[in-house]
Design a protein around this motif. Structure first.
Motif, PDB file in Angstrom:
ATOM      1  N   ARG A  44       0.829  -1.192   0.000  1.00 57.50           N
ATOM      2  CA  ARG A  44       0.000   0.000   0.000  1.00 57.50           C
ATOM      3  C   ARG A  44       0.872   1.254   0.000  1.00 57.50           C
ATOM      4  O   ARG A  44       1.775   1.376   0.825  1.00 57.50           O
ATOM      5  CB  ARG A  44      -0.895   0.013   1.247  1.00 57.50           C
ATOM      6  CG  ARG A  44      -1.696  -1.241   1.462  1.00 57.50           C
ATOM      7  CD  ARG A  44      -2.295  -1.293   2.852  1.00 57.50           C
ATOM      8  NE  ARG A  44      -3.229  -0.206   3.096  1.00 57.50           N
ATOM      9  CZ  ARG A  44      -3.684   0.128   4.299  1.00 57.50           C
ATOM     10  NH1 ARG A  44      -3.252  -0.523   5.382  1.00 57.50           N
ATOM     11  NH2 ARG A  44      -4.547   1.120   4.444  1.00 57.50           N
ATOM     12  N   ILE A  46       0.647   5.162   0.656  1.00 58.00           N
ATOM     13  CA  ILE A  46      -0.242   6.140   1.285  1.00 58.00           C
ATOM     14  C   ILE A  46       0.496   7.459   1.479  1.00 58.00           C
ATOM     15  O   ILE A  46       1.618   7.484   1.999  1.00 58.00           O
ATOM     16  CB  ILE A  46      -0.751   5.615   2.641  1.00 58.00           C
ATOM     17  CG1 ILE A  46      -1.630   4.371   2.416  1.00 58.00           C
ATOM     18  CG2 ILE A  46      -1.523   6.689   3.399  1.00 58.00           C
ATOM     19  CD1 ILE A  46      -2.077   3.693   3.681  1.00 58.00           C
ATOM     20  N   ASN A  71      -5.145   6.706  -0.382  1.00 62.82           N
ATOM     21  CA  ASN A  71      -5.346   6.707   1.069  1.00 62.82           C
ATOM     22  C   ASN A  71      -6.674   6.071   1.451  1.00 62.82           C
ATOM     23  O   ASN A  71      -7.552   6.693   2.051  1.00 62.82           O
ATOM     24  CB  ASN A  71      -5.269   8.137   1.606  1.00 62.82           C
ATOM     25  CG  ASN A  71      -3.893   8.737   1.429  1.00 62.82           C
ATOM     26  OD1 ASN A  71      -3.025   8.159   0.800  1.00 62.82           O
ATOM     27  ND2 ASN A  71      -3.698   9.915   1.987  1.00 62.82           N
ATOM     28  N   LEU A  88      -3.346   2.815   9.023  1.00 64.55           N
ATOM     29  CA  LEU A  88      -3.660   4.147   8.525  1.00 64.55           C
ATOM     30  C   LEU A  88      -4.508   4.839   9.574  1.00 64.55           C
ATOM     31  O   LEU A  88      -5.551   4.325   9.976  1.00 64.55           O
ATOM     32  CB  LEU A  88      -4.425   4.044   7.205  1.00 64.55           C
ATOM     33  CG  LEU A  88      -5.134   5.313   6.713  1.00 64.55           C
ATOM     34  CD1 LEU A  88      -4.115   6.382   6.326  1.00 64.55           C
ATOM     35  CD2 LEU A  88      -6.041   4.973   5.530  1.00 64.55           C
ATOM     36  N   THR A  95      -3.841  12.732   8.012  1.00 64.32           N
ATOM     37  CA  THR A  95      -3.535  11.339   7.678  1.00 64.32           C
ATOM     38  C   THR A  95      -2.120  10.998   8.101  1.00 64.32           C
ATOM     39  O   THR A  95      -1.163  11.692   7.748  1.00 64.32           O
ATOM     40  CB  THR A  95      -3.686  11.095   6.167  1.00 64.32           C
ATOM     41  OG1 THR A  95      -5.047  11.316   5.797  1.00 64.32           O
ATOM     42  CG2 THR A  95      -3.293   9.672   5.794  1.00 64.32           C
ATOM     43  N   THR A  97       0.551   7.366   9.090  1.00 62.43           N
ATOM     44  CA  THR A  97       0.692   5.915   9.018  1.00 62.43           C
ATOM     45  C   THR A  97       1.701   5.429  10.044  1.00 62.43           C
ATOM     46  O   THR A  97       2.476   6.202  10.603  1.00 62.43           O
ATOM     47  CB  THR A  97       1.182   5.469   7.625  1.00 62.43           C
ATOM     48  OG1 THR A  97       2.498   5.995   7.400  1.00 62.43           O
ATOM     49  CG2 THR A  97       0.251   5.952   6.529  1.00 62.43           C
TER      50      THR A  97
END
Length: 323
Positions: A44, A46, A71, A88, A95, A97
């Motif tokens: 992933r 992000i 995201n 996340l 945002t 992580t």
């Protein structure tokens, strides 16, 4: 900007840590858990919010080979039974992580590397929040995004439906401990604290017989138990390490340690309504009872959330059960 907002983001990066016990080998028919070969991963990409740097971070999940850009909240792909402490978080529109589990090459395939580190949140060079985060791979899933400081434990759906009675757990592993004689506690709310005792890498397994009542509360009786701790680094990989599962009431056994192997109330699961509720272990099942769920977790640190030693690392591969 509110300083507490960024502390809240850092506090979302939680992991639930297991306990410890002695081990001895067992033989039998070995069956890999689904994706237990650790060769296939979802990758992933992000992008974190600009106010905390705007970097694109990579998160890894155990599951069918796939790359995700964007995201978006993640839920297990391809019937994968595995969740990780990679999360996340989205708090007040920010945002962030956390990556404490990494795919690493091993021979012609791959393995999982779980590591304890300090996660930092910086805002325009003015705020520097530091949180201790441990690596964890477990049977179950995480509900994303994490949205508040208390969401970490509740977001973890611990365990999978399971009705078999394996003899033992088997996997390959490698350990590298930090070498520090004591651990630290780093929550983001206050300064670094010393926690006495060396940090350990841990593995915990429990077979449960769960019941849900009319109000959606989940209780469980413990059918089978296995807890392992690693107190020393290894010289490379240990292959096909095999640990027997103990069935029934353990309280009368000489190896029983209540603090490490006793009944637990710290795990959460989603009930039939989709609500996250605590799993209340209320007692020990008979040794010959059939379970309804299997909980299994590997972690790079022990002792609770925000406690550990940066640098503690646990590698795992080829995870399965012996029958």
């Amino acid at each position: 900007m509110n300083r507490l907002k960024y502390i809240s983001i850092a506090m979302c990066l939680l992991s639930v840590l297991p306990l410890s016990a002695q081990t001895e080998p067992a033989d039998g028919r070995f069956e890999l858990l689904k994706y237990g070969h650790m060769d296939e991963w979802v990758v992933r990409h992000i992008k974190e919010s600009g106010i905390i740097g705007g970097k694109t971070k990579t998160l890894y999940e155990v599951g069918p080979v796939r790359t995700l850009d964007g995201n978006e909240a993640y839920s297990n792909f391809g019937g994968s039974p595995w969740g990780t402490s990679n999360v996340l978080a989205r708090v007040s529109g920010i945002t962030k992580t956390n990556t404490t589990v990494v795919r690493e090459a091993r021979g012609d395939g791959a393995c999982a590397r779980l590591e304890t580190h300090i996660e930092t949140v910086k805002v325009l060079g003015l705020i520097n929040i530091r949180v201790l985060a441990a690596g964890s791979v477990f049977l179950g899933d995480m509900k994303e995004p994490i949205t508040g400081t208390k969401d970490g434990p509740k977001a973890m759906n611990a365990g999978i439906p399971f009705t078999r009675r394996p003899k033992a757990l088997r996997f390959d592993y490698r350990v590298r401990l930090s070498g520090e004689p004591d651990r630290i506690k780093l929550t983001g709310f206050s300064g670094q604290e010393k926690v006495e005792g060396k940090d350990l890498c841990t593995v915990t397994l429990s077979l449960q017989r769960r019941t849900e009542d009319a109000q959606g509360r989940i209780t469980a009786r413990r059918v089978g138990t296995l807890v392992v701790e690693y107190a020393a680094s290894t010289d490379g990989w240990v292959e096909a390490a095999t640990y027997p599962i103990l069935y029934g009431d353990l309280t009368g056994r000489p190896e029983y340690d209540a603090a490490r192997m006793g009944l637990r109330t710290d795990l959460h699961a989603r009930n039939s309504r989709g609500e996250s509720v605590p799993i209340q272990e209320t007692g020990w099942a008979e040794a010959d009872e059939e379970p309804t769920h299997l909980c299994l977790q590997f972690a790079s640190s022990h002792g609770g959330a925000y406690i550990g030693s940066p640098g503690n690392t646990l590698w795992i591969d080829n995870v399965g059960l012996v029958y």
